[in-house]
Design an enzyme around this catalytic site. Structure first.
Site, short mmCIF file in Angstrom:
data_model
loop_
_atom_site.label_atom_id
_atom_site.label_comp_id
_atom_site.label_asym_id
_atom_site.label_seq_id
_atom_site.Cartn_x
_atom_site.Cartn_y
_atom_site.Cartn_z
N ASP A 115 37.21 40.38 54.54
CA ASP A 115 38.09 40.12 55.68
C ASP A 115 37.47 40.64 56.98
O ASP A 115 37.97 40.35 58.06
CB ASP A 115 39.44 40.82 55.45
N LYS B 141 44.16 31.05 48.74
CA LYS B 141 42.83 31.70 48.71
C LYS B 141 42.27 31.72 47.29
O LYS B 141 41.09 31.41 47.08
CB LYS B 141 42.94 33.13 49.25
N GLN C 39 45.93 41.50 50.91
CA GLN C 39 46.76 40.64 51.76
C GLN C 39 47.69 41.50 52.61
O GLN C 39 48.41 42.36 52.09
CB GLN C 39 47.57 39.67 50.88
#
Ligand code: NAP
Length: 299
Positions: free
Chosen positions: A120, A53, A97
């Site tokens: 997200d 990412k 994460q």
């Protein structure tokens, strides 16, 4: 024989659009999108995802910041970091994460991210916007957003008259996927572990989306001839043919047989997977446009 969607190729096209959008924002508003990724602990798979990412964010021309915290980080320390990033004007997207180490409570952390920086798409405000069909106001969770790019490429924006079946009802994928299909006018069934006669339910689907986490559960005879099949599952299975102790990735759909029946099908790996990172980049550039007061492009 069904057409196979090349997810890597589609993801690369999304990334090119993100790069172009980044250049336009820099030229017109002097704003560089900023993405902060937080990782706690040393889970190798999580580190691999986060590395990918961060690299992609740099490739898109973003300011890319990675915060690597030790496994013993406390809830308060993590909460403080999110608060600092919430207040940082150069950061437009914050990603924590998952999974977090067991001693940390993930939900209050995710819900403490400002919704406009929640790239997200996991904050209840963003989930609520998707659930109410407000798709332009918030940030849509990346994997369902990526799966919808495939659906739109095959069927266009309007799914009127089409039956869609989503197997799985998780907050991460199944629920937002069903909401996105519904918002595009499909007639949607959300199936799960308590669904009676799942094969019969699936045979009704013009668009079948599997997000279960059970290797090759969906068989060819569950698929309506000509249907679009989107396989979200990622399952690691033993692959003795590759050598002792080796494994390989398969989806939730028995791909080789299913592609004989489907009209269009996504492979695993190389289908939905690459789209998740691409849509994360798209969400970050969108968030930066909104912060600059410029209407964001659609991806
Ligand atoms: N980037 C990506 O490509 C990406 C992103 C996200 C997820 N995934 C993959 O997608 C899969 C699903 O992820 P998730 O987070 O949604 O998983 P999850 O939270 O475990 O949800 C799985 C869903 O499948 C349902 N289910 C389980 N067994 C079933 C059965 N025998 N028949 C019908 N439904 C069944 C469950 O039903 P109940 O609700 O009734 O228990 C649940 O709704 C996983 O393989 C994951 O690795 C991939």
């Amino acid at each position: 024989m069904g057409e196979i969607i090349d997810g890597r190729q589609v993801a690369a096209e999304v990334i090119e659009s993100v790069k172009a959008a980044t250049s336009v924002l820099e030229a017109t508003a002097s704003v560089t999108p900023g993405l902060a990724v937080i990782i706690v602990g040393d889970d190798p798979a999580s580190h691999a995802y986060v590395g990918a990412k961060s690299r992609m964010a740099k490739e898109c021309g973003f300011k890319s910041v990675q915060h690597t915290l030790p496994a013993e980080t406390t809830q308060a320390e993590l909460a403080n970091l999110v608060e600092t990033l919430n207040g940082d004007q150069s950061i437009h997207g914050i990603l924590v994460q998952l999974p977090l180490p067991k001693h940390l409570n993930c939900d209050p952390i995710i819900q403490s991210i400002l919704p406009e920086k929640d790239v997200d798409g996991l904050h209840v405000v963003n989930a609520g916007k998707v659930a109410t069909g407000d798709l332009d106001g918030g940030l849509v969770s990346c994997t369902p957003a990526g799966a919808m790019v495939f659906v739109r490429r095959v069927h266009g924006d309007d799914l009127s008259g089409l039956n869609a079946v989503v197997i799985g009802r998780s907050n991460l994928f199944g629920k937002p996927m069903s909401a996105l299909l519904l918002a595009a006018n499909a007639t949607v069934t959300t199936a799960h572990s308590r669904t009676r006669d799942l094969p019969a339910v699936c045979r009704n689907a013009d668009i079948l989306v599997a997000a279960v986490g059970r290797a090759e559960m969906v068989k060819a005879d569950w698929i309506k001839p000509g249907a679009t099949v989107i396989d979200v599952g990622i399952n690691r299975v033993p692959a003795p043919e590759k050598g002792e102790g080796k494994s390989r990735l398969v989806g939730d759909v028995a791909f080789e047989d299913a592609r004989q029946v489907a009209g269009v099908i996504t492979p695993v790996p190389g289908g939905v997977g690459p789209m998740t990172i691409a849509m994360l980049m798209a969400n970050t550039v969108k968030a930066a446009y909104r912060k600059a007061g410029v209407p964001p492009p659609k991806f």
